[in-house]
Write a protein that holds these residues in place. Sequence first.
Motif, PDB file in Angstrom:
ATOM      1  N   CYS A 189       0.723  -1.031  -0.122  1.00 58.12           N
ATOM      2  CA  CYS A 189      -0.023  -0.192  -0.023  1.00 58.12           C
ATOM      3  C   CYS A 189       1.098   0.884   0.379  1.00 58.12           C
ATOM      4  O   CYS A 189       1.905   1.551   0.552  1.00 58.12           O
ATOM      5  CB  CYS A 189      -1.336  -0.449   0.999  1.00 58.12           C
ATOM      6  N   GLY A 190       0.289   2.474  -0.379  1.00 54.65           N
ATOM      7  CA  GLY A 190       1.255   3.376  -0.373  1.00 54.65           C
ATOM      8  C   GLY A 190       0.706   4.535   0.938  1.00 54.65           C
ATOM      9  O   GLY A 190      -0.206   4.859   1.280  1.00 54.65           O
ATOM     10  N   SER A 213      -3.112   4.783   1.669  1.00 57.00           N
ATOM     11  CA  SER A 213      -3.930   4.604   0.400  1.00 57.00           C
ATOM     12  C   SER A 213      -4.717   2.886   0.813  1.00 57.00           C
ATOM     13  O   SER A 213      -4.843   2.389   1.328  1.00 57.00           O
ATOM     14  CB  SER A 213      -3.607   4.022  -0.537  1.00 57.00           C
ATOM     15  N   GLU A 214      -5.333   2.306  -0.584  1.00 54.60           N
ATOM     16  CA  GLU A 214      -5.718   1.186  -0.811  1.00 54.60           C
ATOM     17  C   GLU A 214      -4.720   0.407  -0.914  1.00 54.60           C
ATOM     18  O   GLU A 214      -4.205   0.201  -1.439  1.00 54.60           O
ATOM     19  CB  GLU A 214      -7.093   0.993  -1.640  1.00 54.60           C
ATOM     20  N   CYS A 215      -4.675  -1.173  -0.007  1.00 56.14           N
ATOM     21  CA  CYS A 215      -4.473  -2.384  -0.218  1.00 56.14           C
ATOM     22  C   CYS A 215      -4.147  -3.006  -2.123  1.00 56.14           C
ATOM     23  O   CYS A 215      -5.252  -2.950  -2.886  1.00 56.14           O
ATOM     24  CB  CYS A 215      -4.193  -3.434   0.622  1.00 56.14           C
ATOM     25  N   GLY A 216      -3.318  -2.743  -2.047  1.00 52.40           N
ATOM     26  CA  GLY A 216      -2.889  -3.403  -3.806  1.00 52.40           C
ATOM     27  C   GLY A 216      -2.483  -5.095  -3.830  1.00 52.40           C
ATOM     28  O   GLY A 216      -0.908  -5.836  -2.757  1.00 52.40           O
ATOM     29  N   GLU A 217      -2.919  -6.070  -4.478  1.00 52.42           N
ATOM     30  CA  GLU A 217      -2.494  -7.160  -4.495  1.00 52.42           C
ATOM     31  C   GLU A 217      -1.783  -8.051  -5.048  1.00 52.42           C
ATOM     32  O   GLU A 217      -1.880  -7.507  -6.405  1.00 52.42           O
ATOM     33  CB  GLU A 217      -2.882  -8.739  -3.383  1.00 52.42           C
ATOM     34  N   ILE A 218      -0.385  -8.017  -5.933  1.00 55.49           N
ATOM     35  CA  ILE A 218       0.420  -8.641  -6.342  1.00 55.49           C
ATOM     36  C   ILE A 218       0.700 -10.369  -6.699  1.00 55.49           C
ATOM     37  O   ILE A 218       0.508 -11.151  -6.005  1.00 55.49           O
ATOM     38  CB  ILE A 218       2.097  -8.518  -6.282  1.00 55.49           C
ATOM     39  N   THR A 219      -0.227 -10.404  -8.040  1.00 55.50           N
ATOM     40  CA  THR A 219      -0.190 -12.220  -8.150  1.00 55.50           C
ATOM     41  C   THR A 219       0.866 -12.043  -9.473  1.00 55.50           C
ATOM     42  O   THR A 219       0.556 -11.803 -10.275  1.00 55.50           O
ATOM     43  CB  THR A 219      -1.303 -12.672  -8.008  1.00 55.50           C
ATOM     44  N   VAL A 220       1.717 -12.853  -9.428  1.00 53.71           N
ATOM     45  CA  VAL A 220       3.245 -13.853 -10.828  1.00 53.71           C
ATOM     46  C   VAL A 220       2.763 -15.200 -11.236  1.00 53.71           C
ATOM     47  O   VAL A 220       2.560 -16.014 -10.882  1.00 53.71           O
ATOM     48  CB  VAL A 220       3.950 -13.128 -10.205  1.00 53.71           C
ATOM     49  N   SER A 221       2.738 -15.074 -12.102  1.00 49.55           N
ATOM     50  CA  SER A 221       3.090 -16.594 -13.047  1.00 49.55           C
ATOM     51  C   SER A 221       3.905 -16.740 -14.265  1.00 49.55           C
ATOM     52  O   SER A 221       4.341 -15.387 -14.479  1.00 49.55           O
ATOM     53  CB  SER A 221       1.164 -16.593 -13.930  1.00 49.55           C
ATOM     54  N   GLY A 222       4.734 -17.669 -14.250  1.00 44.05           N
ATOM     55  CA  GLY A 222       5.718 -17.726 -15.019  1.00 44.05           C
ATOM     56  C   GLY A 222       7.178 -17.568 -14.154  1.00 44.05           C
ATOM     57  O   GLY A 222       8.262 -17.134 -15.020  1.00 44.05           O
ATOM     58  N   HIS A 223       7.596 -17.342 -12.715  1.00 45.31           N
ATOM     59  CA  HIS A 223       8.690 -16.523 -12.268  1.00 45.31           C
ATOM     60  C   HIS A 223       8.196 -17.048 -10.883  1.00 45.31           C
ATOM     61  O   HIS A 223       7.239 -17.833 -10.606  1.00 45.31           O
ATOM     62  CB  HIS A 223       8.633 -15.179 -11.912  1.00 45.31           C
ATOM     63  N   ARG A 275      -2.758  -1.631   7.128  1.00 44.90           N
ATOM     64  CA  ARG A 275      -2.861   0.429   7.017  1.00 44.90           C
ATOM     65  C   ARG A 275      -2.097   0.884   8.726  1.00 44.90           C
ATOM     66  O   ARG A 275      -1.207   1.519   8.116  1.00 44.90           O
ATOM     67  CB  ARG A 275      -4.239   0.803   7.002  1.00 44.90           C
ATOM     68  N   ARG A 276      -2.431  -0.223   9.065  1.00 45.28           N
ATOM     69  CA  ARG A 276      -2.279   0.479  10.637  1.00 45.28           C
ATOM     70  C   ARG A 276      -0.242  -0.260  10.641  1.00 45.28           C
ATOM     71  O   ARG A 276       0.596   0.997  10.918  1.00 45.28           O
ATOM     72  CB  ARG A 276      -2.533  -0.712  12.114  1.00 45.28           C
ATOM     73  N   ILE A 277       0.644  -0.852   9.695  1.00 46.07           N
ATOM     74  CA  ILE A 277       1.595  -0.821   9.858  1.00 46.07           C
ATOM     75  C   ILE A 277       2.352  -0.159   9.186  1.00 46.07           C
ATOM     76  O   ILE A 277       3.778   0.237   9.396  1.00 46.07           O
ATOM     77  CB  ILE A 277       1.702  -2.788   9.723  1.00 46.07           C
ATOM     78  N   ALA A 278       1.353  -0.005   8.347  1.00 36.85           N
ATOM     79  CA  ALA A 278       2.417   1.199   6.748  1.00 36.85           C
ATOM     80  C   ALA A 278       2.364   2.602   7.820  1.00 36.85           C
ATOM     81  O   ALA A 278       3.785   2.730   7.056  1.00 36.85           O
ATOM     82  CB  ALA A 278       1.536   1.077   5.696  1.00 36.85           C
ATOM     83  N   GLN A 291      -1.363   2.682  -9.163  1.00 39.10           N
ATOM     84  CA  GLN A 291      -2.349   2.143  -8.949  1.00 39.10           C
ATOM     85  C   GLN A 291      -3.368   1.827  -7.089  1.00 39.10           C
ATOM     86  O   GLN A 291      -4.667   2.210  -7.110  1.00 39.10           O
ATOM     87  CB  GLN A 291      -2.151   0.394  -9.469  1.00 39.10           C
ATOM     88  N   ALA A 292      -2.569   1.540  -6.805  1.00 36.17           N
ATOM     89  CA  ALA A 292      -3.077   1.748  -5.588  1.00 36.17           C
ATOM     90  C   ALA A 292      -4.176   3.326  -4.829  1.00 36.17           C
ATOM     91  O   ALA A 292      -4.798   3.350  -4.321  1.00 36.17           O
ATOM     92  CB  ALA A 292      -2.095   1.162  -3.789  1.00 36.17           C
ATOM     93  N   TRP A 293      -3.292   4.303  -5.035  1.00 38.90           N
ATOM     94  CA  TRP A 293      -4.017   5.086  -4.438  1.00 38.90           C
ATOM     95  C   TRP A 293      -4.731   5.849  -5.456  1.00 38.90           C
ATOM     96  O   TRP A 293      -6.330   6.452  -5.421  1.00 38.90           O
ATOM     97  CB  TRP A 293      -2.809   6.476  -5.200  1.00 38.90           C
TER      98      TRP A 293
END
Length: 383
Positions: free
Chosen positions: A252-253, A266-276, A308-311, A355-357
């Motif tokens: 998150c930002g 900001s809102e939280c965003g999640e990353i998902t990766v394929s092929g790596h 968000r608290r930790i951020a 993107q999160a913002w």
Amino acid sequence: MDAATGPHTPDDARAGSGRHRVALVFGGRSDEHAISCATAASVLRALDRERYAVVPVGITREGHWVLVDDDPEALDIRDGRLPQVEDTGRQVIVPLGGVEHEWAWKDGEGQVHPLGEVDVVFPLLHGPFGEDGTIQGLLELADLRYVGCGVLASAAMMDKHVMKVLFASVGLPVGPYTVITDLQWQRDRAAALARAQALTFPVFVKPARAGSSVGVVKVDRPEDLEVAVDKARNHDPKVLVEQGITGREVECGVLGGRGTEPPRVSECGEITVSGHDFYDFEAKYLDEANVQITAPADLPDEVREEIRRIATAAFEVADAEGLARVDVFVAPDGSVVLNEINTMPGFTPYSMYPQAWAASGLSYPELVDELITLALERPLGLR
């Protein structure tokens, strides 16, 4: 030719009435030179030329500061081609404070040409010699306002070892890790490897002071650890070995507050990766088709609020200013582990921070404008 649409010349850098002068500084001597250029391309496109006059300043891989063209196309990553700052022969002269505040540039014949004063510097540098407090110190000495974190936050958060020590000291949750310094590696390699091999595999071997996953290696077997450390040492003699954490990668930002207001998250965003195997340099910048960013992330309310608290806590412990991206892991049981904070995160419109913002209602041009506004409001000197 208009600076918003065509090549930049020194005269184009002069501001019209009422416009703030913004020097974009990008490129640099680190391994993230190309990513910095791509970031600059995005910011050049986003800046409102009715409000800002832009002075694009590139730093070559050799460390030369040069006036470059206001041409975002030349700074894009295209078809796997990584951009770089070329030496234009127009050497930028930065004032060093005191009574002198005028910027200038020098041509190949030694003639000095004035550029006028700059209201704010936007350093878009990633990695050492830019994101690590070095350029921030120069700007502080020159009494120049700038976007982003100050010297201490930039330096401490760039060093992943120091960062984890600071976070752990106030009770923020960090994962198991060990550090291998250059002296330890030269003096007793076996002992350094033994400490790392005591972690639960897989582990991630990282240069301690780099970003964009440059030099990062995922190691599944203890016998492969030595080669991975040597690879990381090609980028930084100080190496971090982190125990792998099973969980979702969420980021998150954080954006500094106006005046005495608290930082905004900001809102939280999640990353998902394929092929790596993981979110490595190629996945981040050269294979976007196999990377999915979801913002806002699908998380239980209590987990989202904990992130968000930790951020917020990480931003404040770091004494950060302006902006930062905070990265965490969310374990299957919902617990949150703080991975790191990035004081100059990836900043193209497709990067997680913007993107999160955007998911929080702040568009990319609005985000750029807000960061410049925060920098202009910030007092000079100790704060």
